[in-house]
Design an enzyme around this catalytic site. Sequence first.
Site, PDB file in Angstrom:
ATOM      1  N   THR A 142       0.864  -1.179   0.000  1.00  0.00           N
ATOM      2  CA  THR A 142       0.000   0.000   0.000  1.00  0.00           C
ATOM      3  C   THR A 142       0.900   1.228   0.000  1.00  0.00           C
ATOM      4  O   THR A 142       1.607   1.485   0.971  1.00  0.00           O
ATOM      5  CB  THR A 142      -0.919   0.020   1.232  1.00  0.00           C
ATOM      6  OG1 THR A 142      -1.800  -1.105   1.175  1.00  0.00           O
ATOM      7  CG2 THR A 142      -1.751   1.298   1.273  1.00  0.00           C
TER       8      THR A 142
ATOM      9  N   LYS B 156      -7.686   1.473  -2.634  1.00  0.00           N
ATOM     10  CA  LYS B 156      -7.305   1.039  -1.285  1.00  0.00           C
ATOM     11  C   LYS B 156      -7.387   2.190  -0.278  1.00  0.00           C
ATOM     12  O   LYS B 156      -7.954   2.042   0.815  1.00  0.00           O
ATOM     13  CB  LYS B 156      -5.883   0.466  -1.307  1.00  0.00           C
ATOM     14  CG  LYS B 156      -5.256   0.184   0.066  1.00  0.00           C
ATOM     15  CD  LYS B 156      -5.999  -0.925   0.818  1.00  0.00           C
ATOM     16  CE  LYS B 156      -5.429  -1.140   2.223  1.00  0.00           C
ATOM     17  NZ  LYS B 156      -4.133  -1.812   2.224  1.00  0.00           N
TER      18      LYS B 156
ATOM     19  N   LYS C  11      -1.087   5.076   8.605  1.00  0.00           N
ATOM     20  CA  LYS C  11      -0.349   5.162   7.338  1.00  0.00           C
ATOM     21  C   LYS C  11      -1.310   5.346   6.162  1.00  0.00           C
ATOM     22  O   LYS C  11      -1.109   6.225   5.311  1.00  0.00           O
ATOM     23  CB  LYS C  11       0.482   3.894   7.128  1.00  0.00           C
ATOM     24  CG  LYS C  11       1.104   3.779   5.733  1.00  0.00           C
ATOM     25  CD  LYS C  11       1.615   2.384   5.452  1.00  0.00           C
ATOM     26  CE  LYS C  11       1.970   2.226   3.975  1.00  0.00           C
ATOM     27  NZ  LYS C  11       2.399   0.863   3.633  1.00  0.00           N
TER      28      LYS C  11
END
Length: 292
Positions: free
Chosen positions: A92, A167, A242
């Site tokens: 990611t 995502k 994050k």
Amino acid sequence: MKIAFIGLGHMGSGMAANLVRAGHEVRAYDLSETALSQAMADGAIGAASLSEACEGVDAVVTMLPAGQHVLSVYGEVFGVAPKSAILIDCSTIDVESARQVAGQAEAAGYQMIDAPVSGGMAGAKAGTLTFMCGGTKTAFSGAEPILAKMGKAVIHAGEAGAGQAAKICNNMLLAITMIGTCEAFALAEKLGLKDQVFFDIASKASGQNWSMTSYCPVPGPVPASPANNDYQPGFAAALMLKDLSLAMQAAAQSDADTPLGAKAHALYEALCSQGHAAQDFSYMMERIRRGA
């Protein structure tokens, strides 16, 4: 197939093991000797270097911490892996880095796809991840059979970077719904409702959402949720922070208005700064209960 798997952390280790179980020859590489030893115990072939892992393979799969790591690793992969190998990055990372490395791959003669995942450590181990994929239709066709051995859903989101976009938007929404679910349970408790009673009602009413029914942040209603295991991840709060940071970066770059996303980012930043980065992101329940 011969598959190089680079990055054997909490997610990568389970994913690589599933590829081994599917009958593939997995050549594993990680800077951590402990992680590499575990991969070998799971049936992978340990590689002494990244180059050794990638020589003669049909595919390269990576699961790395951030964009700079992805760019660095693929800088070494190009020219070592055969041009026929499909390159699959499951990390990611930010959308721009994903597009940059895809452009570099194309210039070097490779097909590449960004394929970040949803499902956490449990999904990685069980092979029930959801993959959100960005890249050409040709690259997606090459990657799909491999990803299907590690997940329950493999979805083509669009061109390079589209997987990363999906995502971070998904996880921003997840953070927001988790915080809202925690707030609702906290208020229900203060108003005298038992957690199970509120769950039984809200899970069948208009407040129903995944954070409640599949990952309930209070002990009891959903036995498999981290709340029943002292909030051990799962999906760590640091990882949620994050992803929220990536979402806020993307929002700023695209001039998108994300007020709830910004608030979620601030709340998870505070949770991590208070020493709870390693606990599951549903530990937000305890922070909201305390009111600080």
